[in-house]
Design a protein around this motif. Structure first.
Motif, short mmCIF file in Angstrom:
data_model
loop_
_atom_site.label_atom_id
_atom_site.label_comp_id
_atom_site.label_asym_id
_atom_site.label_seq_id
_atom_site.Cartn_x
_atom_site.Cartn_y
_atom_site.Cartn_z
N TYR A 106 0.83 -1.21 0.00
CA TYR A 106 0.00 0.00 0.00
C TYR A 106 0.86 1.26 0.00
O TYR A 106 0.53 2.25 -0.65
CB TYR A 106 -0.96 0.00 1.20
CG TYR A 106 -1.96 1.13 1.13
CD1 TYR A 106 -2.78 1.27 0.01
CD2 TYR A 106 -2.08 2.06 2.15
CE1 TYR A 106 -3.69 2.30 -0.09
CE2 TYR A 106 -3.00 3.10 2.07
CZ TYR A 106 -3.79 3.21 0.95
OH TYR A 106 -4.69 4.24 0.85
N ARG A 156 1.35 -7.81 6.00
CA ARG A 156 1.94 -7.12 4.85
C ARG A 156 3.39 -7.53 4.62
O ARG A 156 4.19 -7.52 5.54
CB ARG A 156 1.87 -5.60 5.05
CG ARG A 156 0.45 -5.08 5.16
CD ARG A 156 0.46 -3.60 5.48
NE ARG A 156 -0.90 -3.13 5.72
CZ ARG A 156 -1.49 -3.14 6.92
NH1 ARG A 156 -0.83 -3.54 7.97
NH2 ARG A 156 -2.73 -2.73 7.04
N ASP A 159 -6.17 -2.79 2.10
CA ASP A 159 -5.52 -1.48 2.28
C ASP A 159 -5.97 -0.49 1.21
O ASP A 159 -6.09 0.70 1.46
CB ASP A 159 -3.99 -1.62 2.21
CG ASP A 159 -3.41 -2.26 3.46
OD1 ASP A 159 -4.13 -2.33 4.48
OD2 ASP A 159 -2.24 -2.70 3.42
#
Lengths: 116, 176
Positions: free
Chosen positions: A30, A73, B76
């Protein structure tokens, strides 16, 4: 020194160019999306499917590598190969820009003529 | 069973993913909010206020260790993961009229999705040929029916691959 000019990744797509540039410092997906949008002055908006595919291809080609994890992530960073390919792309872009610059007088003249 | 729960059945062909996306968005505008898709052809909704959602389907055969980071990236970016069905991953996002958010931002990666489906189908082809019912003794009606079904299945396979290739051709021809 390794010659990167024959890399099959060249020329880089706009997306991979900005992804590699963003990954000069380690980042998760992101953060790459956000930085790519920022440094491209909004000309590139990366969607998650495209970014995920690029991560897979770039990792297989060893242009980027996973350097850590932050919860769910994955954090990636550019490799030496990745930097070599990126530098070669930048060199080509500079040649492209310079060649246009050298002809500026000619095409600027054309534009003014068409404008009349 | 409570009245706010609605189940719909519908078939969905691999090359009609955009039609599927549009249909699910349509359902939300009628107040049917998708809850689950796990079984092929079976859609579970619950009744809600009509709302504008854009649905997008991805196609992935991820190893479980990659799945979490994949879903996290979509989350996200604002996409809600609704469910999985046979390699299809269903996502949705709130959207305004005329807005068409996408999970792919360039043509090349979008084409990649259809290429993955074709690869998957092509890998299964030899497996199906091995399982072909030709080693059976005799030629009774059972074998006959089985072979007939197999022939239909093979035709569907080829038809699916051709349609997916046509889809790729369309994308390649599009401007932008």
């Amino acid at each position: 020194m390794t010659d990167y000019s024959k890399s099959k990744f060249l020329p880089l797509t706009e997306a991979t160019y900005y992804i590699l540039l963003a990954l000069v410092t380690p980042k998760h997906g992101y953060a790459v999306m956000q930085e790519a949008q920022e440094i491209s002055v909004g000309t590139l908006r990366l969607a998650p499917g495209t970014l995920y595919g690029a991560f897979t291809t770039l990792e297989e080609g060893k242009l980027i590598k996973m350097v850590g994890q932050e919860g769910r992530r994955k954090i990636y960073q550019i490799t030496e190969t990745g930097s070599g390919v990126l530098l070669e792309q930048i060199r080509r872009l500079q040649i492209m820009l310079q060649s246009a610059e050298n002809k500026r007088a000619v095409w600027q003249n054309l534009i003014t003529q068409e404008g009349k | 069973m409570d009245t706010t729960h609605v189940v719909k059945h519908k078939w969905f062909w691999a090359w009609q993913d955009e039609k599927e996306e549009a249909w699910l968005g349509e359902m939300d505008r009628e107040g049917l909010h998708l809850e689950n898709v796990s079984l092929p052809g079976r859609y579970e909704f619950h009744q809600e206020e009509p709302a504008n959602y854009t649905y997008r389907l991805d196609y992935q055969s991820l190893r479980s260790k990659d799945k979490e980071s994949y879903l996290q990236l979509f989350e996200d970016a604002g996409w809600e993961h609704v469910g999985n069905m046979n390699g299809w991953v269903y996502f949705r996002i709130r959207s305004d009229d005329g807005d068409t958010p996408d999970i792919y931002s360039d043509k090349k990666s979008k084409i990649g999705k259809y290429e993955r489906i074709i690869t998957y189908l092509v890998i299964f082809l030899p497996i199906m040929l091995i399982l072909r019912p030709n080693g059976l003794e005799g030629a009774g009606p059972f074998v006959f029916i089985l072979e007939g079904l197999f022939a239909i299945l093979m035709l569907l396979y080829v038809y699916a691959i051709l349609n997916l290739m046509r889809r790729i051709g369309q994308l390649k021809g599009e401007n932008s």
